[in-house]
Design a protein around this motif. Sequence first.
Motif, mmCIF file in Angstrom:
data_model
loop_
_atom_site.group_PDB
_atom_site.id
_atom_site.type_symbol
_atom_site.label_atom_id
_atom_site.label_comp_id
_atom_site.label_asym_id
_atom_site.label_seq_id
_atom_site.Cartn_x
_atom_site.Cartn_y
_atom_site.Cartn_z
ATOM 1 N N TRP A 127 0.816 -1.130 -0.092
ATOM 2 C CA TRP A 127 0.051 -0.201 0.065
ATOM 3 C C TRP A 127 0.969 1.219 0.079
ATOM 4 O O TRP A 127 0.224 2.569 0.090
ATOM 5 C CB TRP A 127 -0.932 -0.002 1.077
ATOM 6 C CG TRP A 127 -1.886 -1.318 1.160
ATOM 7 C CD1 TRP A 127 -1.817 -2.449 1.890
ATOM 8 C CD2 TRP A 127 -3.055 -1.351 0.667
ATOM 9 N NE1 TRP A 127 -2.819 -3.224 1.655
ATOM 10 C CE2 TRP A 127 -3.678 -2.562 0.936
ATOM 11 C CE3 TRP A 127 -3.919 -0.244 -0.111
ATOM 12 C CZ2 TRP A 127 -4.960 -2.912 0.465
ATOM 13 C CZ3 TRP A 127 -5.246 -0.820 -0.709
ATOM 14 C CH2 TRP A 127 -5.481 -1.957 -0.332
ATOM 15 N N ALA B 22 -9.208 -0.197 3.149
ATOM 16 C CA ALA B 22 -9.198 -0.543 1.739
ATOM 17 C C ALA B 22 -10.501 0.320 1.059
ATOM 18 O O ALA B 22 -11.320 0.137 2.009
ATOM 19 C CB ALA B 22 -9.032 -2.075 1.340
ATOM 20 N N VAL C 142 -7.513 -2.953 -4.659
ATOM 21 C CA VAL C 142 -6.229 -3.190 -4.050
ATOM 22 C C VAL C 142 -4.999 -2.861 -4.832
ATOM 23 O O VAL C 142 -5.438 -2.393 -6.107
ATOM 24 C CB VAL C 142 -6.259 -4.828 -4.071
ATOM 25 C CG1 VAL C 142 -7.386 -5.494 -2.865
ATOM 26 C CG2 VAL C 142 -6.417 -5.449 -5.583
#
Length: 444
Positions: free
Chosen positions: A138, A366, A423
């Motif tokens: 991330w 997310a 994602v």
Amino acid sequence: MLRIRVVWSWAARWGGLSFALAIGGCVGGFVPPARPGVEAPRASVERPRHHLVRDEAAQDIRGATGQIVGSVPLPAQPAFVPAAATSAAASGVLAGPPIASLPITAVQAEAARAAFARSCPGLMRRTDQSGLTRGADWQGACAAAGAGGDARAFFAQWFEAVQVGDGKAFATGYYEPEIRGSLDRRSGYEVPIYGRPTDLIDVDLAQFSDDLKGKKVRGRVSGTTLVPYYDRTQIEEGAIARTAPVLAWAADPVEVFFLQIQGSGRVRLPDGAILRIGYDTQNGRSYTGIGSLMRQRNLLAPGQASMQGIVAWLRANPDQGRALMRENKSFVFFRELDGPPQGAMGYAVTGQVSVAADPKFVPLGAPIFLSADRADATGLWVAQDTGGAIKGANRFDTFWGAGPMAATVAGGMSARGTAFLLVPIGTLARLGASQGAAGATPTP
């Protein structure tokens, strides 16, 4: 805020149904009585009135009107999902549509980017129970989230959409209720809102056996034995009168019951000041949704299954209502908040942006795109919370903020459609390389 897993979240909700603030009346019998050898609950100590909240109108991010406006969900890809799947990785993932093709408004994208950026420290630090991502995955998106620019382009550049399992989504709603209360016990304000009891003990079972990793229980010590903590009935009858602080005294036990389901809220004091409180902990007892019980027992007439209908029934049947609510043995304890309600990640949740999800299927922090049969539920959300009833793949509880509109929308929210988890770019390729397949097996 409602989200029971073994580790309980702050939101002990039962599917996000909320209660109508404007309905008057009271179900009696919840005031803890005096018992031999047990003191009556003590009045709260006087505190500075510094928790003032202005009644500001929240930004309308989703065009919510309180009326149901239908929409046609995007189709999910047929997929075979193992019956025993307990995580997103075990359920399998399939490539979703290009993010640039999704109907995300500029307002939704900007609000979601801000919520995502706020969640980034926890997102990169936490172990992803879903099995899909690693903290380092991330970093690029998190670094870019604060750079400004077109928010829709940001999501299209840094993310890819995936379908978890069969992708079939179900979404309910929750909100931040406001109830009537007083800092002091007085006539008309006699229902205690409790803080954490001093004799409530949390036990991490992993300290006793590796086989119990991730499992926790709550209880109290009786002699030399750890026993279950008091249930709702025992608490309402005065069992914790000497061990739990009283944050405020409420006017209505029904409002307090549903405040516990929502997980946080505002207590409006007689002088107009607002005391903001949020979930602190829970008594360790299993959660039972009374809405399901009422449907099973045919207590609700057609069209009465919304939270407003449930509350109306409870007020019309006070004795039965009290007994019914006590079948939910779970009891939530609160703490005083200095700011807006926080989700399970420890960050502030945002109305019309934050959503509760099961962390075994969605990395907390997310983004998620919901394509639902309701226009107000459709769009971009950010998973920042969990809930006692929010379990399994593609199960979500949308947060609507505070106020009458939030209560109306959350109380009647029941949307179905397709969910796409956003994602970091490259996740599908990495999963495919490590597992020998890119995700769930499509149904022939």
